[in-house]
Design a protein around this motif. Structure first.
Motif, mmCIF file in Angstrom:
data_model
loop_
_atom_site.group_PDB
_atom_site.id
_atom_site.type_symbol
_atom_site.label_atom_id
_atom_site.label_comp_id
_atom_site.label_asym_id
_atom_site.label_seq_id
_atom_site.Cartn_x
_atom_site.Cartn_y
_atom_site.Cartn_z
ATOM 1 N N SER A 88 14.937 -17.746 -18.055
ATOM 2 C CA SER A 88 16.005 -18.287 -17.209
ATOM 3 C C SER A 88 16.023 -19.810 -17.319
ATOM 4 C CB SER A 88 15.770 -17.892 -15.753
ATOM 5 O OG SER A 88 14.621 -18.555 -15.246
ATOM 6 N N THR A 89 17.079 -20.394 -16.800
ATOM 7 C CA THR A 89 17.175 -21.852 -16.765
ATOM 8 C C THR A 89 15.994 -22.436 -15.987
ATOM 9 O OG1 THR A 89 19.580 -21.687 -16.823
ATOM 10 C CG2 THR A 89 18.670 -23.790 -16.126
ATOM 11 N N ALA A 90 15.654 -21.809 -14.873
ATOM 12 C CA ALA A 90 14.526 -22.282 -14.060
ATOM 13 C C ALA A 90 13.213 -22.192 -14.835
ATOM 14 C CB ALA A 90 14.436 -21.478 -12.767
ATOM 15 N N ASP A 91 13.000 -21.096 -15.587
ATOM 16 C CA ASP A 91 11.787 -20.953 -16.398
ATOM 17 C C ASP A 91 11.686 -22.077 -17.419
ATOM 18 O OD1 ASP A 91 11.119 -18.522 -15.160
ATOM 19 O OD2 ASP A 91 12.127 -17.329 -16.724
ATOM 20 N N ILE A 92 12.790 -22.329 -18.105
ATOM 21 C CA ILE A 92 12.796 -23.356 -19.147
ATOM 22 C C ILE A 92 12.516 -24.724 -18.543
ATOM 23 C CG2 ILE A 92 14.211 -24.516 -20.893
ATOM 24 C CD1 ILE A 92 15.730 -21.755 -21.132
ATOM 25 N N THR A 93 13.202 -25.038 -17.457
ATOM 26 C CA THR A 93 13.019 -26.341 -16.811
ATOM 27 C C THR A 93 11.590 -26.512 -16.322
ATOM 28 O OG1 THR A 93 15.331 -26.319 -16.103
ATOM 29 C CG2 THR A 93 13.874 -27.857 -14.987
ATOM 30 N N ARG A 94 11.063 -25.506 -15.666
ATOM 31 C CA ARG A 94 9.699 -25.563 -15.131
ATOM 32 C C ARG A 94 8.666 -25.751 -16.255
ATOM 33 N NH1 ARG A 94 10.210 -21.620 -12.039
ATOM 34 N NH2 ARG A 94 9.828 -19.976 -13.547
ATOM 35 N N ASN A 95 8.861 -25.073 -17.360
ATOM 36 C CA ASN A 95 7.865 -25.103 -18.423
ATOM 37 C C ASN A 95 8.008 -26.268 -19.394
ATOM 38 O OD1 ASN A 95 6.009 -22.731 -18.086
ATOM 39 N ND2 ASN A 95 8.000 -21.792 -17.791
ATOM 40 N N LEU A 96 9.129 -26.951 -19.364
ATOM 41 C CA LEU A 96 9.242 -28.154 -20.181
ATOM 42 C C LEU A 96 8.692 -29.360 -19.431
ATOM 43 C CD1 LEU A 96 12.661 -27.743 -22.017
ATOM 44 C CD2 LEU A 96 10.363 -27.396 -22.897
ATOM 45 N N GLY A 97 8.149 -29.118 -18.257
ATOM 46 C CA GLY A 97 7.472 -30.173 -17.515
ATOM 47 C C GLY A 97 8.420 -31.225 -16.991
ATOM 48 N N SER A 98 7.931 -32.411 -16.891
ATOM 49 C CA SER A 98 8.710 -33.502 -16.298
ATOM 50 C C SER A 98 9.642 -34.162 -17.310
ATOM 51 C CB SER A 98 7.755 -34.546 -15.732
ATOM 52 O OG SER A 98 6.951 -35.064 -16.778
ATOM 53 N N HIS A 99 9.733 -33.613 -18.498
ATOM 54 C CA HIS A 99 10.530 -34.246 -19.552
ATOM 55 C C HIS A 99 12.034 -34.111 -19.345
ATOM 56 C CE1 HIS A 99 7.017 -35.166 -21.950
ATOM 57 N NE2 HIS A 99 6.573 -33.965 -21.634
ATOM 58 N N TYR A 100 12.481 -32.992 -18.762
ATOM 59 C CA TYR A 100 13.906 -32.751 -18.616
ATOM 60 C C TYR A 100 14.238 -32.267 -17.221
ATOM 61 C CZ TYR A 100 13.400 -32.580 -23.686
ATOM 62 O OH TYR A 100 13.078 -32.860 -24.967
ATOM 63 N N SER A 101 15.354 -32.753 -16.691
ATOM 64 C CA SER A 101 15.827 -32.291 -15.392
ATOM 65 C C SER A 101 16.583 -30.974 -15.576
ATOM 66 C CB SER A 101 16.759 -33.329 -14.783
ATOM 67 O OG SER A 101 17.959 -33.398 -15.532
ATOM 68 N N LEU A 102 16.842 -30.303 -14.466
ATOM 69 C CA LEU A 102 17.617 -29.067 -14.503
ATOM 70 C C LEU A 102 18.998 -29.316 -15.101
ATOM 71 C CD1 LEU A 102 17.979 -26.083 -13.770
ATOM 72 C CD2 LEU A 102 18.644 -26.819 -11.479
ATOM 73 N N SER A 103 19.622 -30.418 -14.736
ATOM 74 C CA SER A 103 20.954 -30.749 -15.274
ATOM 75 C C SER A 103 20.916 -30.922 -16.784
ATOM 76 C CB SER A 103 21.489 -32.029 -14.628
ATOM 77 O OG SER A 103 21.664 -31.844 -13.255
ATOM 78 N N THR A 104 19.881 -31.584 -17.286
ATOM 79 C CA THR A 104 19.748 -31.786 -18.734
ATOM 80 C C THR A 104 19.568 -30.453 -19.437
ATOM 81 O OG1 THR A 104 18.831 -33.992 -18.466
ATOM 82 C CG2 THR A 104 18.351 -32.869 -20.544
ATOM 83 N N VAL A 105 18.719 -29.596 -18.911
ATOM 84 C CA VAL A 105 18.497 -28.279 -19.525
ATOM 85 C C VAL A 105 19.809 -27.497 -19.551
ATOM 86 C CG1 VAL A 105 17.326 -26.054 -19.261
ATOM 87 C CG2 VAL A 105 16.034 -28.178 -19.006
ATOM 88 N N LYS A 106 20.558 -27.519 -18.467
ATOM 89 C CA LYS A 106 21.835 -26.796 -18.435
ATOM 90 C C LYS A 106 22.811 -27.328 -19.475
ATOM 91 C CE LYS A 106 21.810 -25.188 -13.661
ATOM 92 N NZ LYS A 106 22.501 -25.237 -12.363
ATOM 93 N N ARG A 107 22.890 -28.650 -19.626
ATOM 94 C CA ARG A 107 23.777 -29.234 -20.644
ATOM 95 C C ARG A 107 23.342 -28.825 -22.045
ATOM 96 N NH1 ARG A 107 23.382 -33.792 -17.454
ATOM 97 N NH2 ARG A 107 21.856 -34.711 -18.867
ATOM 98 N N ARG A 108 22.053 -28.886 -22.301
ATOM 99 C CA ARG A 108 21.553 -28.532 -23.641
ATOM 100 C C ARG A 108 21.731 -27.048 -23.924
ATOM 101 N NH1 ARG A 108 21.871 -33.351 -25.936
ATOM 102 N NH2 ARG A 108 20.846 -34.860 -24.639
ATOM 103 N N LEU A 109 21.555 -26.198 -22.922
ATOM 104 C CA LEU A 109 21.796 -24.769 -23.115
ATOM 105 C C LEU A 109 23.265 -24.520 -23.454
ATOM 106 C CD1 LEU A 109 19.615 -23.239 -20.266
ATOM 107 C CD2 LEU A 109 19.217 -23.015 -22.730
ATOM 108 N N SER A 110 24.168 -25.212 -22.780
ATOM 109 C CA SER A 110 25.604 -25.074 -23.081
ATOM 110 C C SER A 110 25.902 -25.480 -24.512
ATOM 111 C CB SER A 110 26.437 -25.924 -22.120
ATOM 112 O OG SER A 110 26.357 -25.403 -20.820
#
Length: 83
Positions: free
Chosen positions: A32-54
């Motif tokens: 999930s988006t939350a899994d990816i964000t949580r496991n990429l650590g402090s490098h990316y915010s939730l908003s960044t992960v969502k943009r990159r997934l899109s």
């Protein structure tokens, strides 16, 4: 020892954000988006992960299934073959 979460690959500063997400999904399909964000650590915010997934979806490098909070992402079969 580092405080970074284990994500199945060495953190490479030279990798772009999409490559980090792809590398994560190779080792953790159907995340999930939350899994990816949580496991990429402090490098990316939730908003960044969502943009990159899109962007990865638009490039057909990943697929998504489910709706709402049940949405998960994985590498597209076509992209996985190319790798």
């Amino acid at each position: 020892m580092t405080n970074e979460p284990y994500i199945g690959f060495l953190w490479a500063e030279s990798m772009n954000k999409e490559d980090h997400i792809i590398s994560y999904l190779q080792n953790h399909p159907e995340s999930s988006t939350a899994d990816i964000t949580r496991n990429l650590g402090s490098h990316y915010s939730l908003s960044t992960v969502k943009r990159r997934l899109s962007a990865l979806l638009a490039d057909q490098k990943i697929i998504k299934s489910g709706k709402g909070k049940a949405t998960v992402y994985a590498l597209s079969p076509a992209y996985a073959i190319v790798q």
